[in-house]
Motif scaffolding. Structure first.
Motif, mmCIF file in Angstrom:
data_model
loop_
_atom_site.group_PDB
_atom_site.id
_atom_site.type_symbol
_atom_site.label_atom_id
_atom_site.label_comp_id
_atom_site.label_asym_id
_atom_site.label_seq_id
_atom_site.Cartn_x
_atom_site.Cartn_y
_atom_site.Cartn_z
ATOM 1 N N ASN A 153 0.850 -1.181 0.000
ATOM 2 C CA ASN A 153 0.000 0.000 0.000
ATOM 3 C C ASN A 153 0.895 1.243 0.000
ATOM 4 N N GLU A 198 0.475 4.243 0.782
ATOM 5 C CA GLU A 198 0.355 5.082 1.976
ATOM 6 C C GLU A 198 1.428 4.763 3.013
ATOM 7 N N PHE A 199 1.910 3.511 3.038
ATOM 8 C CA PHE A 199 2.862 3.076 4.055
ATOM 9 C C PHE A 199 4.277 2.892 3.512
ATOM 10 N N LEU A 225 7.345 4.466 5.287
ATOM 11 C CA LEU A 225 7.614 4.149 6.692
ATOM 12 C C LEU A 225 8.919 3.361 6.837
ATOM 13 N N ASP A 241 -0.657 -6.070 3.400
ATOM 14 C CA ASP A 241 -1.551 -4.909 3.470
ATOM 15 C C ASP A 241 -2.536 -4.967 4.633
ATOM 16 N N LEU A 259 -0.729 -3.616 7.727
ATOM 17 C CA LEU A 259 -0.145 -2.267 7.689
ATOM 18 C C LEU A 259 -1.030 -1.289 8.448
ATOM 19 N N GLY A 260 -0.377 -0.476 9.274
ATOM 20 C CA GLY A 260 -1.110 0.516 10.050
ATOM 21 C C GLY A 260 -1.702 -0.035 11.335
ATOM 22 N N LYS A 261 -1.627 -1.359 11.524
ATOM 23 C CA LYS A 261 -2.191 -1.992 12.725
ATOM 24 C C LYS A 261 -1.108 -2.466 13.692
ATOM 25 N N GLY A 315 1.375 1.320 13.945
ATOM 26 C CA GLY A 315 1.326 1.862 12.592
ATOM 27 C C GLY A 315 2.569 2.631 12.188
ATOM 28 N N LYS A 316 3.664 2.509 12.968
ATOM 29 C CA LYS A 316 4.878 3.287 12.720
ATOM 30 C C LYS A 316 5.854 2.641 11.743
ATOM 31 N N ARG A 334 6.676 -0.286 8.359
ATOM 32 C CA ARG A 334 6.170 -1.011 7.188
ATOM 33 C C ARG A 334 6.497 -2.501 7.247
#
Length: 161
Positions: free
Chosen positions: A2, A4-5, A8, A87, A90-92, A96-97, A99
């Motif tokens: 994704n 968005e990540f 990271l 995916d 990711l973010g969970k 969420g810091k 990748r």
């Protein structure tokens, strides 16, 4: 991955391939895996300012109850191995810091008895059960997004097991 990540960083991590006198590898079944059989070797984050070997001993003791006096360090991976989270994680994970993880691996020989392994040595427990496994079976036991890393660890340490 994704987009968005993608920017990271990777979480600094240590992994331990713990082998017994018979040349089998310790794997624990993750207590938090909802999808079923997710086994892995001990691993975890390296705290800020923490050195590799102390982090490995800490993670090993927290996850298995095996104290540093019950192991001998045989080898360290030549380089860090990276993996990206799928995916759906990711973010969970890890607030969420990150990748994924960048892992340095240590091969350790277990000198204790099976009774020295205590999965409830630290709360919360990471594993609900454990076993000794033939090394070649490792990649088949791990979640798909870590298979490449496990193959690399096995390839690097195979002759030393």
């Amino acid at each position: 991955m994704n987009e968005e990540f993608a920017g990271l960083p990777y979480r600094p991590c240590v992994g331990v391939m713990l082998v017994n006198a018979a040349g089998r590898v310790f794997v624990g079944k993750r207590i938090d895996n909802k999808e079923g059989d997710a086994w892995q070797m001990p691993q975890g984050g390296i705290d800020d300012g923490e050195e590799l070997h102390p982090a490995a001993f800490r993670e090993l003791e927290e996850e298995t109850g095996v104290s540093p006096d019950l192991v001998t360090v045989i080898a360290e991976s030549r380089e860090e191995l990276l993996y990206d989270l799928p995916d759906f994680l990711l973010g969970k994970m890890w607030g969420g810091k990150y990748r994924g993880q960048r892992q340095k691996w240590l091969l350790m020989r277990f000198k204790g008895e099976d009774t020295d392994i205590q999965l409830d040595a630290h709360e919360p427990a990471e594993f609900c059960e454990w076993k000794w496994l033939e090394p070649e079976l490792l990649p088949e036991m791990i979640v798909p997004f870590k298979k490449r890393v496990y193959r690399q660890v096995l390839d690097e340490f195979r002759d030393l097991i």
